[in-house]
Write a protein that holds these residues in place. Sequence first.
Motif, PDB file in Angstrom:
ATOM      1  N   PHE A  91      43.027  40.890  66.704  1.00 15.01           N
ATOM      2  CA  PHE A  91      44.032  41.953  66.792  1.00 15.01           C
ATOM      3  C   PHE A  91      45.131  41.586  67.780  1.00 15.01           C
TER       4      PHE A  91
ATOM      5  N   VAL B 106      51.436  43.471  63.933  1.00 19.83           N
ATOM      6  CA  VAL B 106      51.048  44.856  64.184  1.00 19.83           C
ATOM      7  C   VAL B 106      51.999  45.401  65.243  1.00 19.83           C
TER       8      VAL B 106
ATOM      9  N   THR C 225      53.518  48.912  67.737  1.00 25.60           N
ATOM     10  CA  THR C 225      53.044  50.057  68.510  1.00 25.60           C
ATOM     11  C   THR C 225      52.974  51.283  67.600  1.00 25.60           C
ATOM     12  N   PRO C 226      51.967  52.143  67.772  1.00 23.00           N
ATOM     13  CA  PRO C 226      51.780  53.265  66.853  1.00 23.00           C
ATOM     14  C   PRO C 226      52.874  54.316  66.922  1.00 23.00           C
TER      15      PRO C 226
ATOM     16  N   TYR D 142      45.626  43.916  77.260  1.00 24.63           N
ATOM     17  CA  TYR D 142      44.590  43.822  76.225  1.00 24.63           C
ATOM     18  C   TYR D 142      43.755  42.558  76.421  1.00 24.63           C
TER      19      TYR D 142
ATOM     20  N   ALA E 229      41.153  51.764  72.402  1.00 20.40           N
ATOM     21  CA  ALA E 229      42.238  51.727  71.416  1.00 20.40           C
ATOM     22  C   ALA E 229      41.887  50.808  70.249  1.00 20.40           C
ATOM     23  N   ILE E 230      41.313  49.649  70.555  1.00 16.67           N
ATOM     24  CA  ILE E 230      40.923  48.717  69.490  1.00 16.67           C
ATOM     25  C   ILE E 230      39.792  49.307  68.659  1.00 16.67           C
TER      26      ILE E 230
ATOM     27  N   ASN F 156      39.261  52.391  68.048  1.00 13.78           N
ATOM     28  CA  ASN F 156      39.797  53.448  67.187  1.00 13.78           C
ATOM     29  C   ASN F 156      40.637  52.898  66.036  1.00 13.78           C
ATOM     30  N   ILE F 157      41.136  51.679  66.181  1.00 11.44           N
ATOM     31  CA  ILE F 157      41.797  51.026  65.046  1.00 11.44           C
ATOM     32  C   ILE F 157      40.761  50.746  63.958  1.00 11.44           C
TER      33      ILE F 157
ATOM     34  N   ASP G 156      40.344  53.925  62.151  1.00  9.29           N
ATOM     35  CA  ASP G 156      41.490  54.177  61.268  1.00  9.29           C
ATOM     36  C   ASP G 156      41.412  53.342  59.996  1.00  9.29           C
ATOM     37  N   GLU G 157      40.854  52.117  60.126  1.00 12.49           N
ATOM     38  CA  GLU G 157      40.728  51.225  58.984  1.00 12.49           C
ATOM     39  C   GLU G 157      39.435  51.484  58.187  1.00 12.49           C
TER      40      GLU G 157
END
Length: 297
Positions: free
Chosen positions: A37, A46, A48-49, A63, A117-118, A120-121, A124-125
Amino acid sequence: MTTQTDNILDLILNSGSDNQLAETVEYVYFVDFANHFVSKMKAGTVLTPKKHERFSASTIRQYEASIILLREFQLKNDFKIGITEISPKLLKAFELFLMEQNLTKNSISLYISKVKAIANILYDEEISFRPIKYSTANELTTKIYFTLEELEKITHYRKLTDGERKAWDVFLVGCFTALRFSTLMKFLQSPQSFIHEYNGASYIDITSDKTGEQSIIPLSKIVVSIINKYNGKIDAFSEVYMNKVLKTICKKAKIDNTISSRRTAGGKMQEVLKEKWELVSTHTARRTFISLAKQTN
């Protein structure tokens, strides 16, 4: 010797795993996916959200540091975290491990937030079945500002290099506009694009790229004089460079009164004494603006 971290790990490892999808995805282990990631962050594939723009170099380094610490946590406990095995219990064990490294509360909070954060990605996937909700305590840090006398002392200090003088001038504009650093750089690269007049008064009208908020600020004489000094614009500095050179400038000018602050490191409260120049950053400009504004009310 059994630590608090070991006790919580026993709970994790003996409570079963919901790692049902681990064999169906490319990465079996969380750290491998995290490194992948971060490589996509660096490549800009990728974004920023919130703003849908590339991650900054400083964020990427955060990170990377979080992944290194997570790998050390695994090595210490002789196990690898599966791609869907990040959980509040595991993050609690990781937090205790970070405390053992004598890190401050704010550093611990930062590193855990990146791991979360990773994780939760993955949710999301639809690789992981649950979002990760876990919070850590932050700690208020000592915030400094400059008095008008200190600003004058540094401004009139004669032994700055040309580069240091330019950096200080940029900082002064920040002190008299209160613009966030990224917005300040945007303004100084093309000041006339954001300067307007109304009823004989000049003002800055600029929108922050970071927050989207509009700022309308009276244009002070000192800001005008600095803009004119550099023939209408100043090329951008990086925030990392500015934070470094500001400390050098203030050390040279003997802004060295002692500041006492408290911080929690390794789970223990510590009192830290530092000279003021050590605490200077680009954020000091906005706090200086607020302080000076209060004095004129």
